[in-house]
Design an enzyme around this catalytic site. Structure first.
Site, PDB file in Angstrom:
ATOM      1  N   HIS A  84     -25.321 -13.557   9.560  1.00 54.46           N
ATOM      2  CA  HIS A  84     -24.161 -13.377  10.441  1.00 54.46           C
ATOM      3  C   HIS A  84     -24.524 -13.137  11.900  1.00 54.46           C
ATOM      4  O   HIS A  84     -24.040 -13.821  12.804  1.00 54.46           O
ATOM      5  CB  HIS A  84     -23.279 -12.228   9.952  1.00 54.46           C
TER       6      HIS A  84
ATOM      7  N   HIS B 204     -15.956 -12.556   1.478  1.00 48.50           N
ATOM      8  CA  HIS B 204     -16.474 -12.660   2.833  1.00 48.50           C
ATOM      9  C   HIS B 204     -17.963 -12.298   2.909  1.00 48.50           C
ATOM     10  O   HIS B 204     -18.340 -11.185   2.578  1.00 48.50           O
ATOM     11  CB  HIS B 204     -15.672 -11.702   3.716  1.00 48.50           C
TER      12      HIS B 204
HETATM   13  O1  G3P Z   1     -14.244 -15.847   7.829  1.00 45.14           O
HETATM   14  C1  G3P Z   1     -13.782 -15.035   8.824  1.00 45.14           C
HETATM   15  C2  G3P Z   1     -14.797 -14.138   9.429  1.00 45.14           C
HETATM   16  O2  G3P Z   1     -16.051 -14.369   8.830  1.00 45.14           O
HETATM   17  C3  G3P Z   1     -14.931 -14.256  10.876  1.00 45.14           C
HETATM   18  O3  G3P Z   1     -15.621 -13.190  11.444  1.00 45.14           O
HETATM   19  O4  G3P Z   1     -17.555 -12.141  12.449  1.00 45.14           O
HETATM   20  O5  G3P Z   1     -17.189 -11.924  10.005  1.00 45.14           O
HETATM   21  O6  G3P Z   1     -17.931 -14.085  10.972  1.00 45.14           O
HETATM   22  P1  G3P Z   1     -17.137 -12.841  11.198  1.00 45.14           P
HETATM   23 CA    CA Z   2     -18.092 -15.447   9.111  1.00 47.26          CA
END
Ligand code: G3P
Ligand code: CA
Length: 289
Positions: A81, A39
Site C-alpha cells: 500500500h 480491503h
Molecule cells: O479500495 C479503496 C481504498 O483502498 C482506497 O484507499 O488508501 O486504502 O488504498 P487506500
Molecule cells: Ca487500496
C-alpha cells in the site's frame, strides 16, 4: 410436492440467484445486497496485502479482495500500500542506511528478504511482500475475485501497460476472468489509460467527482468508489443515473467501512459494494450471515 409449492420454490430459488449473482460479477449491474470486498485482504485479521490476508478472506467466506500495486527499482510489480516499505516491513532493520525506504528504490530481490508480517503479529513472522505474479496465482488458487488498485501511478510511468501485460500473461484477461476483475485508481488518467488499452476491463475511479463531472467519468469508468464519509443517498442516486462505458449504470463501492453502524448506513444509501478490513462485521451487519 404440490405444484404450487414447487412453483413457489423455483421462484424463490431463481429470485435468490438473481439477487446473489449481480454483486458477484465485475460486470454486473445493481441489485440486492452490496458486495463485500476484503480491503487489502481481510486486513483486520492478517497483515495487509499479503497472501495470508487473502487466504484469510477466503477462509471467512469472501470472494472479493482488494490490493495495491506498485513497482520496484528493477521494474517488478509488487503488492503493497504505502510508497515506503517502512510501516509494513522490517526494512529499517535490514537496510538501516536506506531511508526513506521507498518501494521504487529497492529491487525485488531486496524486498523479497523483508518480513511483512511481524509488524502485525509474531504469528505472521516471515510473511513476504508478494509480487503481483505470486498474488495473482494465489487469487486464482483461492478462486477469488480482485479489485486491483494501481497505486501512485505518477511514480511509475507505464505501470498500467505493465500491469495489463502481467494480467494477460497470467490468463486474467480472458472473458471468464474479466468477470472477476476490476481495476481502480485515484488517478483518473490511469483509469482512462487502462480503459483505452483494454476496453473490456471493468474500471473504477477512487474519489467523488461532482454531479456535474460524472458524465465525463462515465466515458471510462464503470464504478465511482468514494470514501464513505463523502457519501449521501442523493450522490449514490446521481451516480446511478449515468451509464458507464459498458452501457450499464455506474456503480458505487464505498470505502473503508469497518463497523456495523456505518455498514448499515451506507447500505441504506444503496451502494453496490462495501470495501472493508472486517468483511465478517459488514456481512453480519447486512444480515447476510
Ligand atoms: O479500495 C479503496 C481504498 O483502498 C482506497 O484507499 O488508501 O486504502 O488504498 P487506500
Ligand atoms: Ca487500496
Amino acid at each position: 410436492m404440490h405444484a404450487r409449492v414447487v412453483a413457489a420454490t423455483v421462484v424463490a430459488i431463481l429470485g435468490t440467484a438473481v439477487l446473489l449473482s449481480p454483486g458477484s460479477d465485475a460486470r454486473a449491474g445493481d441489485a440486492g445486497e452490496p458486495t463485500v470486498i476484503a480491503h487489502r485482504g481481510a486486513s483486520a485479521y492478517a497483515p495487509e496485502n499479503t497472501l495470508a490476508s487473502i487466504d484469510k478472506a477466503a477462509k471467512l467466506g469472501f470472494s472479493w479482495v482488494e490490493n495495491d500495486v506498485q513497482r520496484t527499482k528493477d521494474g517488478k510489480l509488487v503488492v503493497i500500500h504505502d510508497d515506503s516499505l517502512q510501516r509494513t516491513t522490517n526494512v529499517e532493520q535490514v537496510f538501516p542506511g536506506r531511508a526513506p525506504w521507498k518501494v521504487k528504490d529497492f529491487t525485488a530481490a531486496e524486498i523479497a528478504r523483508l518480513d511483512a508480517g511481524s509488524w502485525y503479529s509474531p504469528a505472521y513472522a516471515g510473511t513476504r511482500v508478494p509480487t503481483l505474479q505470486q498474488y495473482m496465482r494465489r487469487v486464482e488458487h483461492n478462486h477469488e475475485k480482485l479489485l486491483l488498485e494501481i497505486k501512485n501511478p505518477e511514480l511509475y510511468p507505464g505501470i498500467e501497460q505493465q500491469t495489463l501485460k502481467l494480467l494477460g500473461n497470467e490468463g486474467w484477461l480472458d472473458h471468464k476472468h474479466l468477470g472477476r476483475l476490476i481495476v481502480q485508481s485515484f488517478s483518473a488518467d490511469s483509469i482512462r489509460t487502462v480503459h483505452k488499452m483494454k476496453p473490456a476491463i471493468t474500471t473504477a475511479y477512487l474519489g467523488s467527482p461532482t454531479a456535474a463531472q460524472l458524465h465525463q467519468y462515465a466515458r471510462f469508468t464503470d464504478l465511482v468508489n468514494p470514501s464513505y464519509g463523502s457519501l449521501s443517498k442523493a450522490y449514490v442516486a446521481a451516480v446511478h443515473t449515468f451509464d458507464g462505458p459498458h452501457g450499464k449504470p455506474l456503480r458505487v463501492f464505498a470505502w473503508t467501512v469497518n463497523d456495523a453502524a456505518t455498514a448499515c448506513k451506507v447500505a441504506g444509501y444503496d451502494v453496490d459494494g462495501i470495501i472493508t478490513n472486517k468483511p465478517d462485521v459488514v456481512r453480519t451487519a447486512l444480515g447476510s450471515d
